[in-house]
Design a protein around this motif. Structure first.
Motif: not given
Length: 307
Positions: A166, A169-170, A84-85, A162
């Motif tokens: 993620e 997001k990164y 996750k980020f 998902e």
């Protein structure tokens, strides 16, 4: 080889055997090189890639990039892994580049070739990379890495929604990110999920660049041809294919949602060695990574300057 000669002598006949020399590979001169073909190891970035907004790297720049990526006790090293980020290290300051591509496009194999070691897990089954994996390059004892390579989970088949969330997001939030390299299968071209990723990159102004994988299939239609050389016709065919991709990755600004890809398209074949320690197209990719990180090979001591 022996041959039989029959000679008459009186009432009887006698058989005599004489020897005739057999051609030997030791005495047969080698066939001359085909002047209309070039060996894979002799192809330059200008042959394999397409540059229109940038300049192809010269011999000294390629040598500098290869030197930075020479494996040592301190390079490459795995720095961290995150699913996750929000779990990615925030304190790191090294410039980062991310590698993305459809599941099973050969991304991990390419990263292994770039880093000169088998550090990424490769598999014939898609979707094996399930988290972001960071590798430091060019580090020294007690010193930080010069650049960090990110192996990102694949998108498309065997991927998960998902993971895509993620990754985005990164890419949007990571201040250390300098460029995202998107690997496209040259045999299949840009698929819908590739086009969707490119659209997102333009919309969110994420700096990105295209790399075509498995380019040996374009240069040499048959596997045995890689040993006999590449014809000028096939090199031109590759260049034509790259030019056709230009308006796709850099669409008209009037209809595009944002800035397109960097104005150069790289190519490679991660599993095609062309000489000891060299893989087809990888030296130009190494230089592109350093360029993205702002590492100028003309400066001594690995000083950094934006290119």
């Amino acid at each position: 080889m022996k041959r039989c000669i029959c000679r008459a002598s009186g009432p009887a006949r006698r058989l005599y055997f004489t020897s005739r020399p057999t051609p030997s590979s030791e005495t047969t001169p080698p066939l001359p090189a085909n002047p209309n073909k070039r060996e894979l190891k002799d192809l330059t970035p200008s042959d394999l890639c397409y540059y229109w907004d940038t300049k192809p790297p010269n011999t000294a720049q390629l040598a500098f990039a290869d030197k930075i990526f020479v494996p040592s006790r301190h390079s490459p090293i795995k720095l961290w892994a995150a699913s996750k980020f929000r779990t990615t290290p925030l304190s790191s300051v090294e410039p980062e580049v991310a590698f993305l591509g459809r599941s099973n496009v050969g991304k991990s194999s390419l990263l292994n070739a770039i880093m000169g070691q088998e550090v990424c897990w490769t598999s014939s089954k898609p979707g094996r990379t399930r988290e972001m994996n960071a590798f430091g390059i060019g580090g020294t004892k007690g010193g930080e890495s010069k650049v960090v390579l990110l192996d990102m989970p694949g998108y498309g088949k065997a991927s998960r929604t998902e993971w895509g969330m993620e990754i985005m997001k990164y890419l949007q939030g990571r201040k250390q990110l300098r460029r995202a390299f998107i690997l496209i299968d040259s045999e299949h071209g840009i698929k819908q999920n590739d086009a969707d990723i490119l659209s997102l990159f333009r919309r969110y102004a994420i700096p990105h660049q295209i790399i075509l994988s498995k380019i040996d299939k374009v240069l040499t239609k048959k596997k045995r041809q890689s040993k006999t050389g590449v014809s000028a016709v096939n090199i031109q065919r590759l260049q034509d294919m790259l030019r056709d991709l230009k308006p796709v990755i850099q669409p008209d600004p009037g209809v595009s949602e944002g800035p397109g890809a960097l104005g150069e398209i790289l190519t490679c074949s991660a599993e095609v060695p062309i000489s000891p320690g060299r893989v087809l197209g990888v030296d130009a990719i190494r230089w592109a990574i350093l360029s993205a990180a702002g590492i100028d090979g003309s400066l001594e001591g690995g000083r950094q300057a934006q290119i």
